[in-house]
Design an enzyme around this catalytic site. Structure first.
Site, PDB file in Angstrom:
ATOM      1  N   THR A  17      -9.451  21.238   7.670  1.00  0.00           N
ATOM      2  CA  THR A  17     -10.045  22.164   8.635  1.00  0.00           C
ATOM      3  C   THR A  17     -10.471  21.496   9.943  1.00  0.00           C
ATOM      4  OG1 THR A  17     -12.198  21.922   7.548  1.00  0.00           O
ATOM      5  CG2 THR A  17     -10.851  23.818   6.900  1.00  0.00           C
ATOM      6  N   ARG A  45     -14.249  20.363   2.194  1.00  0.00           N
ATOM      7  CA  ARG A  45     -15.485  20.425   1.405  1.00  0.00           C
ATOM      8  C   ARG A  45     -16.010  21.848   1.266  1.00  0.00           C
ATOM      9  NH1 ARG A  45     -16.538  15.566   4.117  1.00  0.00           N
ATOM     10  NH2 ARG A  45     -17.489  16.658   5.869  1.00  0.00           N
ATOM     11  N   ARG A  46     -15.675  22.691   2.253  1.00  0.00           N
ATOM     12  CA  ARG A  46     -16.213  24.053   2.289  1.00  0.00           C
ATOM     13  C   ARG A  46     -15.068  25.074   2.257  1.00  0.00           C
ATOM     14  NH1 ARG A  46     -19.581  23.797   7.664  1.00  0.00           N
ATOM     15  NH2 ARG A  46     -18.244  22.005   8.103  1.00  0.00           N
ATOM     16  N   LYS A 132     -12.108   2.757  17.880  1.00  0.00           N
ATOM     17  CA  LYS A 132     -13.220   1.898  17.446  1.00  0.00           C
ATOM     18  C   LYS A 132     -12.644   0.614  16.846  1.00  0.00           C
ATOM     19  CE  LYS A 132     -16.250   3.044  14.261  1.00  0.00           C
ATOM     20  NZ  LYS A 132     -17.233   3.758  13.427  1.00  0.00           N
ATOM     21  N   TYR A 167     -13.006   1.401   9.635  1.00  0.00           N
ATOM     22  CA  TYR A 167     -11.548   1.463   9.796  1.00  0.00           C
ATOM     23  C   TYR A 167     -10.886   0.270   9.099  1.00  0.00           C
ATOM     24  CZ  TYR A 167     -12.208   4.888  13.602  1.00  0.00           C
ATOM     25  OH  TYR A 167     -12.533   5.985  14.356  1.00  0.00           O
TER      26      TYR A 167
END
Length: 375
Positions: A17, A45-46, A132, A167
């Site tokens: 999502t 998760r939802r 990052k 990472y």
């Protein structure tokens, strides 16, 4: 006929999502999708939000991948079907050590569940990370002041920085499976796409800020420093990220490699600001270095204004603090670096996907409007 079914790839999109999860779902269902036709399973998760193109998924799996037992119970029975994992999931914490713990647990739980059976069909895993890799843990207050980023343009074979970085941990987990499956690593810049369920949603953050300013007749002031107003940056369109990961998953030469993934162009934030002003019909305010403006502090008490905008326009119900990343964006735009990745390796290996960043921003804003996330 049976042979065809056996060879048909089955994708598990973990983080379905989010911005790239949405783009992935749409890309894999296209008739022209590389390696297709694909069967698509999506993990979140939802429950799926109403704006999600749920008809494109063959199966939605609601699962907390931090829960080892639940992950094993739900995914192990699918291990004889799933051939590809597209990892676009993320957990975010201020502490990089906590990030390492959370994100490595999630990835390990999923890979263990899918490889625990002798009938496992898993062939390839793509892992989405980001710049990052080259900057270090910039959001960890205990480490950020010590960081010295790599020189731009960032290239994939730069050595790792000597700081904890989730990472790096995720890459190491993947390489530990290299005898039984292949993998590819995809390092994005700031991602632009359409979702209310992404942690670092630069575009939606800027959209909310612009709409609040317009609603209240505030000037739409630039939120970073002079350096970024004038120097080059890049971004990653969610569609390009999905395309590159799909390409790598079915291209032998790309296996067990890391690739930067950006749109392939550069811009200054002055250029972005003009596009945003045109898109939302607000006046362009030139950057004034003498004028001190604390963007994060300014937006702190604007939640009720956003609630009003949502209500007035009959939008999908969101809370401002859940769909924006004011702190993170404010921090990033105070860095004094040219945030640019080299796409040379990706092109040399055969991936030529690109997007025009200044054109893709209004395209994604229009998509957010169609999803009833923005007015």
């Amino acid at each position: 006929m049976e042979q065809t079914n056996l060879s048909q790839p089955v994708a598990l999109i973990v983080g379905v999502t989010g911005m790239v999860g949405v783009a992935f779902t749409e890309a894999l269902k296209k008739p022209t999708a590389l390696g297709g036709p694909w069967t698509i399973y999506g993990v979140s998760r939802r429950p799926l939000p109403t704006w999600f193109p749920s008809s494109l998924l063959n199966k939605h799996i609601m699962l907390d991948t931090l829960n080892q037992q639940q992950t094993l119970e739900i995914l192990a029975p699918l291990s004889s079907q799933i051939t590809h994992v597209f990892w676009v999931a993320l957990q975010v914490n201020e502490s990089e050590q906590v990030n390492i713990s959370l994100n490595s647990t999630m990835l390990s739980n999923v890979l263990n569940a899918l490889t625990s059976s002798p009938n496992s069909k898993l062939r390839h895993v793509t892992l989405q990370t980001g710049t990052k890799q080259y900057l270090g843990p910039i959001f960890d207050p205990s480490l950020s002041a010590q960081l010295v980023p790599r020189d731009a343009p960032f290239i994939e074979d730069y050595p790792r920085l000597l700081f904890p970085n989730f990472y790096y941990t995720l890459e190491d987990i993947l390489t530990s499976y290299s005898k039984s499956l292949t993998y590819s690593i995809h390092r994005s810049s700031s991602i632009i796409g359409a979702s209310t369920r992404s942690y670092f949603n630069t575009l939606l953050t800027l959209c909310v800020y612009a709409l609040v300013c317009k609603h209240q007749n505030y000037p739409f002031r630039y939120i970073g420093n002079k350096y970024n107003w004038e120097h080059f940056w890049d971004m990653s369109d969610a569609r390009v990220l999905a395309e590159q990961q799909m390409w790598a998953s079915v291209t032998d030469k790309a296996k067990n490699e890391a690739f930067n993934c950006t749109n392939g162009d550069v811009f200054t934030w002055k250029m972005i600001w003009k596009v945003l002003c045109d898109t939302f019909g607000v006046e362009f305010v030139p950057f004034d270095e003498k004028e001190k403006f604390d963007f994060v502090d300014f937006m702190k008490d604007k939640g009720e204004i956003w609630d009003g905008i949502v209500e007035e326009n009959g939008l999908y119900k969101t809370k401002m603090e859940e769909i924006t990343c004011f702190d993170a964006l404010g921090q990033v735009l105070k860095l004094e670096i040219q945030h640019v990745c080299s796409m040379n390796k990706s092109r040399e290996f055969g991936f030529h996907g690109y997007a025009n960043t200044l054109k893709s921003i209004p395209e994604w804003v229009q998509r957010l409007r169609e999803m009833k996330i923005l007015p």
